[in-house]
Design a protein around this motif. Structure first.
Motif, PDB file in Angstrom:
ATOM      1  N   ASN A 169       0.821  -1.220   0.000  1.00  0.00           N
ATOM      2  CA  ASN A 169       0.000   0.000   0.000  1.00  0.00           C
ATOM      3  C   ASN A 169       0.850   1.263   0.000  1.00  0.00           C
ATOM      4  O   ASN A 169       0.304   2.365   0.031  1.00  0.00           O
ATOM      5  N   HIS A 170       2.146   1.119  -0.021  1.00  0.00           N
ATOM      6  CA  HIS A 170       3.042   2.270   0.099  1.00  0.00           C
ATOM      7  C   HIS A 170       2.752   3.333  -0.947  1.00  0.00           C
ATOM      8  O   HIS A 170       2.633   4.517  -0.619  1.00  0.00           O
ATOM      9  N   HIS A 171       2.625   2.929  -2.205  1.00  0.00           N
ATOM     10  CA  HIS A 171       2.408   3.921  -3.267  1.00  0.00           C
ATOM     11  C   HIS A 171       1.037   4.585  -3.165  1.00  0.00           C
ATOM     12  O   HIS A 171       0.854   5.705  -3.607  1.00  0.00           O
ATOM     13  N   ASN A 215       3.499  12.277  -3.082  1.00  0.00           N
ATOM     14  CA  ASN A 215       4.233  12.811  -4.234  1.00  0.00           C
ATOM     15  C   ASN A 215       3.652  12.320  -5.554  1.00  0.00           C
ATOM     16  O   ASN A 215       4.026  12.836  -6.606  1.00  0.00           O
ATOM     17  N   LEU A 216       2.765  11.332  -5.510  1.00  0.00           N
ATOM     18  CA  LEU A 216       2.199  10.761  -6.727  1.00  0.00           C
ATOM     19  C   LEU A 216       0.793  11.275  -6.973  1.00  0.00           C
ATOM     20  O   LEU A 216      -0.008  11.406  -6.047  1.00  0.00           O
ATOM     21  N   SER A 217       0.503  11.537  -8.238  1.00  0.00           N
ATOM     22  CA  SER A 217      -0.862  11.916  -8.622  1.00  0.00           C
ATOM     23  C   SER A 217      -1.729  10.663  -8.623  1.00  0.00           C
ATOM     24  O   SER A 217      -1.224   9.531  -8.634  1.00  0.00           O
ATOM     25  N   LEU A 218      -3.027  10.864  -8.624  1.00  0.00           N
ATOM     26  CA  LEU A 218      -3.957   9.746  -8.671  1.00  0.00           C
ATOM     27  C   LEU A 218      -3.738   8.927  -9.942  1.00  0.00           C
ATOM     28  O   LEU A 218      -3.808   7.697  -9.934  1.00  0.00           O
ATOM     29  N   ARG A 219      -3.420   9.587 -11.034  1.00  0.00           N
ATOM     30  CA  ARG A 219      -3.162   8.905 -12.309  1.00  0.00           C
ATOM     31  C   ARG A 219      -1.952   7.976 -12.193  1.00  0.00           C
ATOM     32  O   ARG A 219      -1.978   6.830 -12.640  1.00  0.00           O
ATOM     33  N   ALA A 220      -0.860   8.456 -11.589  1.00  0.00           N
ATOM     34  CA  ALA A 220       0.345   7.639 -11.428  1.00  0.00           C
ATOM     35  C   ALA A 220       0.090   6.480 -10.465  1.00  0.00           C
ATOM     36  O   ALA A 220       0.562   5.365 -10.695  1.00  0.00           O
ATOM     37  N   ILE A 221      -0.669   6.738  -9.404  1.00  0.00           N
ATOM     38  CA  ILE A 221      -1.016   5.665  -8.453  1.00  0.00           C
ATOM     39  C   ILE A 221      -1.802   4.574  -9.167  1.00  0.00           C
ATOM     40  O   ILE A 221      -1.533   3.379  -8.996  1.00  0.00           O
ATOM     41  N   GLY A 222      -2.774   4.974  -9.970  1.00  0.00           N
ATOM     42  CA  GLY A 222      -3.588   3.995 -10.687  1.00  0.00           C
ATOM     43  C   GLY A 222      -2.774   3.191 -11.685  1.00  0.00           C
ATOM     44  O   GLY A 222      -2.923   1.968 -11.784  1.00  0.00           O
ATOM     45  N   ILE A 249      -4.559  -1.468 -22.426  1.00  0.00           N
ATOM     46  CA  ILE A 249      -5.301  -2.007 -21.269  1.00  0.00           C
ATOM     47  C   ILE A 249      -5.839  -0.916 -20.351  1.00  0.00           C
ATOM     48  O   ILE A 249      -6.485  -1.219 -19.352  1.00  0.00           O
ATOM     49  N   CYS A 250      -5.568   0.338 -20.668  1.00  0.00           N
ATOM     50  CA  CYS A 250      -6.055   1.462 -19.863  1.00  0.00           C
ATOM     51  C   CYS A 250      -6.980   2.334 -20.707  1.00  0.00           C
ATOM     52  O   CYS A 250      -6.969   2.271 -21.928  1.00  0.00           O
ATOM     53  N   GLN A 251      -7.741   3.164 -20.068  1.00  0.00           N
ATOM     54  CA  GLN A 251      -8.649   4.075 -20.764  1.00  0.00           C
ATOM     55  C   GLN A 251      -8.018   5.463 -20.912  1.00  0.00           C
ATOM     56  O   GLN A 251      -8.705   6.465 -20.809  1.00  0.00           O
ATOM     57  N   GLU A 252      -6.715   5.499 -21.141  1.00  0.00           N
ATOM     58  CA  GLU A 252      -6.000   6.774 -21.241  1.00  0.00           C
ATOM     59  C   GLU A 252      -5.227   6.844 -22.556  1.00  0.00           C
ATOM     60  O   GLU A 252      -4.924   5.824 -23.165  1.00  0.00           O
ATOM     61  N   SER A 253      -4.865   8.046 -22.949  1.00  0.00           N
ATOM     62  CA  SER A 253      -4.118   8.254 -24.190  1.00  0.00           C
ATOM     63  C   SER A 253      -2.634   7.957 -23.982  1.00  0.00           C
ATOM     64  O   SER A 253      -2.151   7.848 -22.851  1.00  0.00           O
ATOM     65  N   ILE A 306      -0.943  10.631 -21.829  1.00  0.00           N
ATOM     66  CA  ILE A 306      -1.258  10.498 -20.402  1.00  0.00           C
ATOM     67  C   ILE A 306      -0.418   9.384 -19.796  1.00  0.00           C
ATOM     68  O   ILE A 306       0.165   9.547 -18.708  1.00  0.00           O
ATOM     69  N   ILE A 307      -0.330   8.248 -20.481  1.00  0.00           N
ATOM     70  CA  ILE A 307       0.463   7.118 -19.988  1.00  0.00           C
ATOM     71  C   ILE A 307       1.935   7.520 -19.885  1.00  0.00           C
ATOM     72  O   ILE A 307       2.595   7.249 -18.876  1.00  0.00           O
ATOM     73  N   GLN A 308       2.464   8.184 -20.911  1.00  0.00           N
ATOM     74  CA  GLN A 308       3.860   8.618 -20.881  1.00  0.00           C
ATOM     75  C   GLN A 308       4.125   9.576 -19.718  1.00  0.00           C
ATOM     76  O   GLN A 308       5.153   9.488 -19.052  1.00  0.00           O
ATOM     77  N   GLY A 309       3.193  10.483 -19.461  1.00  0.00           N
ATOM     78  CA  GLY A 309       3.351  11.411 -18.341  1.00  0.00           C
ATOM     79  C   GLY A 309       3.352  10.697 -17.002  1.00  0.00           C
ATOM     80  O   GLY A 309       4.158  11.011 -16.126  1.00  0.00           O
ATOM     81  N   ALA A 310       2.467   9.727 -16.844  1.00  0.00           N
ATOM     82  CA  ALA A 310       2.413   8.964 -15.595  1.00  0.00           C
ATOM     83  C   ALA A 310       3.685   8.136 -15.419  1.00  0.00           C
ATOM     84  O   ALA A 310       4.214   8.027 -14.307  1.00  0.00           O
TER      85      ALA A 310
END
Length: 117
Positions: free
Chosen positions: A3-5, A10-17, A39-43, A46-50
């Motif tokens: 559960n650490h992450h 320091n992490l956004s919800l997007r990076a956590i997900g 496998i994600c509903q993101e562009s 967005i994935i590269q940024g996370a």
């Protein structure tokens, strides 16, 4: 999965997900940006940024690889907790020095761009 992450401020919800999704995948899963987009509903952006955010915070280490035909790829090492001492690749990627004669190159008058991740 730790559960650490989930508690890392320091992490956004997007990076956590994305990290949670990556940690849930089998160890031999072939990580790639197109694979994660599939496998994600993101562009892709967005994935590269996370991924950059996870890398910046020590949860992801990407090392560049090159196959026998010269195609560049990446190996992803994903961690449940941030790595404070990031491992170095055995053979770091290097850029060939410029061989253009200085007399044939015009001086640059533009300011270099600042890139923020």
């Amino acid at each position: 999965m730790s559960n650490h992450h989930l508690r890392d401020r320091n992490l956004s919800l997007r990076a956590i997900g994305l990290l949670s999704k990556m940690l849930s995948l089998p160890d031999d899963w072939d990580y790639s940006v197109p694979g994660l987009v599939a496998i994600c509903q993101e562009s892709k952006n967005i994935i590269q940024g996370a991924l950059k955010e996870l890398e910046k915070n020590g949860y992801l280490v990407r090392t560049m690889t090159r196959d026998s035909s010269g195609h560049i790829g990446y190996n992803y090492d994903v961690y449940e907790q941030p790595q404070h001492t990031l491992p170095r690749p055995e053979k770091p990627f290097t850029v060939e020095p410029c061989t253009v004669s200085p007399s044939t190159v015009e001086p640059c008058t533009e300011k270099p761009a600042t890139i923020k991740y």
